[in-house]
Design an enzyme around this catalytic site. Structure first.
Site, PDB file in Angstrom:
ATOM      1  N   GLU A 275       0.856  -1.090   0.213  1.00 14.60           N
ATOM      2  CA  GLU A 275       0.088   0.006   0.199  1.00 14.60           C
ATOM      3  C   GLU A 275       0.866   1.544   0.098  1.00 14.60           C
ATOM      4  OE1 GLU A 275      -3.202  -0.339  -0.635  1.00 14.60           O
ATOM      5  OE2 GLU A 275      -3.189  -2.516  -0.578  1.00 14.60           O
ATOM      6  N   ASP A 338       3.542  -4.690  -5.395  1.00 16.71           N
ATOM      7  CA  ASP A 338       4.004  -5.926  -4.863  1.00 16.71           C
ATOM      8  C   ASP A 338       5.561  -5.868  -4.758  1.00 16.71           C
ATOM      9  OD1 ASP A 338       1.487  -6.891  -4.522  1.00 16.71           O
ATOM     10  OD2 ASP A 338       1.623  -7.821  -6.575  1.00 16.71           O
TER      11      ASP A 338
HETATM   12 ZN   LIG Z   1      -2.796  -2.501  -4.483  1.00 17.10          ZN
END
Ligand SMILES: [Zn+2]
Length: 427
Positions: A275, A338
Site C-alpha cells: 500500500e 508488490d
Molecule cells: Zn494494490
C-alpha cells in the site's frame, strides 16, 4: 417546496425542504459541484424528457422492490431467487447466518465495526502493525537516498511525500492520533426496532440525510469513505496520501501478535509495504505529498521511471492463463506495489534482528501463501481482461523472481526461472 414521503412506522423523515443547501447546488453564485461523469447528466435529462411518465414510475417502482425484496417476506425473496436463477444461475437462497451477517455489516458497518474492535479484535495487533509500518517506512526512506536514477531534488521530494503519508490503522483516528469514530457509529442508536424492513428504511434515510448534510462541510482527509474497520483489505489514497489498514485484515491468517515475526512480516508486512508503494507507482507518483496532481518530478527522473517500470510491464506481459496474456500495462501499478512491498518488508524484517535461513524461507512462504486461492479458469480469464491485479499466481512468481534474496534463501541456480540473470529493479 416541501415534498415529504411518509416513512414506514419508526423510520425517520427525510424531506427535501430540510436541505436548503441542496437547492443552491449548481445555481449561479451557488455551490460548485464536481461532476466526474460529464456524459451522464445530458443523457439522463434526455431520458427524463422523452420516456413516458408511467414508464419512469414503473422503473422506479421496480428498483424499489428489487432493492427491498431481500428485506421482505418469502413471497418477495422467492421471486428474487427465481430471477437470479434465470440471470446468473444462482438458485440457492442465502443461508440465514450468512444473510444476517451481510445485511448487518453492509447496512450498519460502523456500529458493527465498533462492536468487533471492542469485543473480538486483539488490541495489541494494532500497536504491532503501527510499529511495523514505521519500520517499513524507515526502510523505504533509506532506499530513496540511493535511488541514483532520480534527481537529488526529486529524491528529497519523494522522501517528503513518504514522511507526510498518514496511517489509519484498525479504526479511525484524528490528526493527533486519537480514536475518532465517525458519526454513523452512533447516530442510529435508539432508532432500530424489531422490524427488519423498517430498520433497512431507517438506515437508508440516515445515510441520505448524512450525505446531504456533508455538501457544505470541508472534506476530511482521514475519512474512511466506503470502507470500515471490518474490511479484510488495505488501501492507499493518492488524493490524500494516506494509508487505511482496517482491523479486519489485522487478524489471522494475515497477522497475529503471537505468530513468528517471519510470518507476520512476510504476510501483513508485505501488504503494508504494498500500500505504501502505491504512493510511488505509475499512478500514485503523479500526486504530491498533499495528494495534489501535478508534475513534481523533472523530465529525466520521469524518463528513468518509465524505463524501469516498462521492464516490470514486459515481465507480466509474458504471463498467460489459457492463452490469454496478462496486460502488463494494466497491472503495472499493482506489480510495482508488490515489488516495493516485498522489498521493504523483507529489509525491515532482516535489519530489525539477526535472522536464520529458515526464517527467511518462512518469510517468503508466508508472502506466497497470502495469495493462495482457488479460481475457476473462466473467472481467471475474465480477470486477466479486467482486473488491475495480475492473477495471484503471477503476483507471487513475478515479485519473487525479481527479488534476489528469494533465490538465495532457496538456493535457486542462477539462470533458473526464479533466479533470472537480469532482474527488473524500480524501488
Ligand atoms: Zn494494490
Amino acid at each position: 417546496m416541501a415534498s415529504c414521503t411518509a416513512p414506514p412506522d419508526g423510520a425517520m423523515k427525510a424531506c427535501s425542504a430540510d436541505h436548503t443547501d441542496l437547492m443552491k447546488v449548481g445555481e449561479h453564485g451557488g455551490i460548485t459541484l464536481i461532476i466526474r461523469s460529464k456524459d451522464y447528466f445530458p443523457v439522463l435529462e434526455k431520458i427524463l424528457k422523452e420516456v413516458p411518465l408511467e414508464a419512469l414510475k414503473a422503473e422506479m417502482r421496480w428498483k424499489m422492490i428489487r432493492n427491498s425484496a431481500v428485506y421482505l417476506s418469502s413471497d418477495f425473496i422467492d421471486l428474487m431467487v427465481k430471477m437470479n436463477d434465470d440471470l446468473y444461475g444462482v438458485s440457492q437462497k442465502s443461508p440465514r447466518p450468512r444473510k444476517c451477517y451481510y445485511s448487518t455489516t453492509s447496512n450498519t458497518p460502523w456500529p458493527a465495526a465498533k462492536l468487533y474492535t471492542d469485543k473480538a479484535f486483539h488490541q495489541e495487533n494494532r500497536e504491532a502493525a503501527l510499529e511495523m509500518l514505521e519500520k517499513i517506512r524507515g526502510r523505504f526512506m533509506q532506499n530513496l537516498e540511493h535511488e541514483d536514477w532520480m534527481s537529488a531534488e526529486d529524491r528529497k521530494a519523494a522522501q517528503e511525500k513518504l514522511r507526510k503519508m498518514f496511517f489509519q490503522v484498525a479504526w479511525p483516528t484524528d490528526k493527533e492520533g486519537k480514536t475518532h469514530w465517525p458519526v454513523e457509529t452512533f447516530d442510529m442508536d435508539g432508532h432500530m426496532g424489531p422490524d427488519f424492513f423498517v430498520n433497512y428504511m431507517t438506515v437508508s434515510r440516515f445515510s441520505i440525510q448524512r450525505d446531504l448534510g456533508r455538501i457544505l462541510e470541508k472534506p476530511d482527509r482521514r475519512e474512511w469513505g466506503g470502507s470500515s474497520s471490518l474490511d479484510v483489505n488495505a488501501f492507499y489514497g493518492p488524493n490524500n496520501n494516506g494509508l487505511w489498514i482496517p482491523a479486519g485484515i489485522l487478524q489471522p491468517p494475515f497477522f497475529d501478535a503471537t505468530y513468528p515475526e517471519a510470518r507476520n512480516f512476510g504476510s501483513i508486512g508485505c501488504v503494508l509495504g504494498h500500500e505504501m508503494s502505491h504512493g510511488f507507482d505509475d499512478n500514485g507518483r503523479q500526486f504530491d505529498a498533499r495528494g495534489e496532481l501535478h508534475d513534481w518530478w523533472d523530465q529525466e527522473t520521469v524518463h528513468n521511471f518509465a524505463e524501469r517500470s516498462s521492464c516490470i510491464a514486459n515481465l507480466f506481459d509474458g504471463y498467460a492463463v489459457a492463452n490469454r496474456h496478462v496486460n502488463g500495462k494494466l497491472t503495472l501499478g499493482e506489480d510495482i506495489a508488490d515489488a516495493g512491498g516485498l522489498k521493504f518488508a523483507y529489509e525491515a524484517f532482516i535489519t530489525s534482528k539477526e535472522r536464520r535461513s529458515y526464517e527467511k524461507r518462512m518469510f517468503f512462504t508466508a508472502f506466497a501463501q497470502t495469495w493462495c486461492s482457488v479460481v475457476r479458469k473462466k473467472s481467471a480469464v475474465n480477470s486477466v481482461l479486467t482486473d488491475t491485479h495480475a492473477p495471484a499466481k503471477f503476483r507471487v512468481l513475478g515479485a519473487l523472481s525479481q527479488f534476489a534474496p528469494f533465490a538465495e534463501a532457496f538456493q535457486c541456480p542462477a539462470g533458473s526461472p526464479m533466479a533470472p540473470i537480469r532482474r527488473c529493479q524500480l524501488w
